[in-house]
Design an enzyme around this catalytic site. Sequence first.
Site, PDB file in Angstrom:
ATOM      1  N   CYS A  18      50.548   0.994 -75.161  1.00  0.00           N
ATOM      2  CA  CYS A  18      50.987  -0.345 -74.755  1.00  0.00           C
ATOM      3  C   CYS A  18      49.838  -1.338 -74.666  1.00  0.00           C
ATOM      4  CB  CYS A  18      51.738  -0.264 -73.419  1.00  0.00           C
ATOM      5  SG  CYS A  18      53.380   0.468 -73.589  1.00  0.00           S
ATOM      6  N   ASP A  69      60.785  -0.138 -78.472  1.00  0.00           N
ATOM      7  CA  ASP A  69      59.365  -0.097 -78.147  1.00  0.00           C
ATOM      8  C   ASP A  69      58.665   0.827 -79.137  1.00  0.00           C
ATOM      9  OD1 ASP A  69      56.960  -0.504 -76.654  1.00  0.00           O
ATOM     10  OD2 ASP A  69      58.184  -0.708 -74.851  1.00  0.00           O
ATOM     11  N   HIS A 141      64.324   4.124 -89.252  1.00  0.00           N
ATOM     12  CA  HIS A 141      63.771   3.468 -90.439  1.00  0.00           C
ATOM     13  C   HIS A 141      62.307   3.863 -90.576  1.00  0.00           C
ATOM     14  CE1 HIS A 141      63.489   0.573 -93.649  1.00  0.00           C
ATOM     15  NE2 HIS A 141      62.496  -0.054 -93.057  1.00  0.00           N
ATOM     16  N   ASP A 228      59.564  -1.514 -65.287  1.00  0.00           N
ATOM     17  CA  ASP A 228      58.561  -0.469 -65.488  1.00  0.00           C
ATOM     18  C   ASP A 228      57.227  -1.120 -65.821  1.00  0.00           C
ATOM     19  OD1 ASP A 228      59.282  -1.264 -68.051  1.00  0.00           O
ATOM     20  OD2 ASP A 228      59.303   0.752 -68.883  1.00  0.00           O
TER      21      ASP A 228
END
Length: 348
Positions: A18, A69, A141, A228
């Site tokens: 992240c 995400d 994908h 979160d």
Amino acid sequence: MSEQVPVRLTQLSHGGGCGCKIAPAVLQQILANVPAGIVPPQLLVGTETSDDAAVYQINREQAIVATTDFFMPIVDDPYDFGRIAATNAISDIYAMGGTPLFALALVGMPVNVLPVTTIGRILEGGESVCRAAGIPIAGGHTIDSVEPIYGLVAIGLVNPNNLKRNSGARPGDKLILGKPIGVGTYSAALKKDQLSDTDYAAMIDATTRLNTPGTLLACLDGVHAMTDVTGFGLLGHLLEVCRGSGLRARVNVADVPLLPKAQAFAEQGFITGASGRNWASYGSAVNLGAHGDLTRALLTDPQTSGGLLVACAPDTVTEVLSSFLQQGFGQVAVIGDVQAGTPGIDLI
């Protein structure tokens, strides 16, 4: 003939986990001139408060929770990379109080650089987490990309009456954090080969632990807001709660749970660039008080697959803590509260 050196996943990406997120201030500039789209009454949660997932009501008792995400490797082990990325994606469903239903895989890989067996292990890691969450990966994908990218589209369900936004905190609520922070410092140390096997195990345990308490917490009337903690750090995601709720938070720094070596790694300079970008984006809304650069670095540290941040009534704290502890979140802690005031954060 010399032996071929295995490719390290983290060497193929300019950022990891992240920490790859676009900085909050830059993201705000990008979105500033994007025209507003259709907002039907059934869209209970959209982009208005930077919440964790979109929520679309389909009947009186059911709403769809949808999120996505994905990111570049934070670790070199392909199986662990897949596990972390999948756990992180599904977390947004739990953060809204939902129950995951199924996922779609998003896969971008440098197919001429990575062996197909390595790519397969990444997907196996993601599959293992979805199996633990009780959901299938029903499609997805794939593309050939310069850097390895993996993640999920996650779909879930929530009763609209139990939906937990990040903007529902109330004056007097206590703030509870479900996981320790410091993943960014650990990832920085990993790139410098400074993580012991024990350190690595602690990092993997935190980043692959599904935030399952979110589904149970959604049923508690005293739980008013959830989110979160991920790429914007503890302060960044708490600030979203404050701005969405129109309140001011106090954080007792001594009570914030840390991964065992997080402070030591930060002291040694293992701090990600994303931490500095986070502070540049929202530091003006944070009063550091007597705390210095080390505290700032830790509280802006980008978390990958971080813990739930819960705002709840004081008389619900014991029940919330119990829900976390019963599901193995041993470092859950009350870290502060929210009160009336100009949206922002005071560190005490």
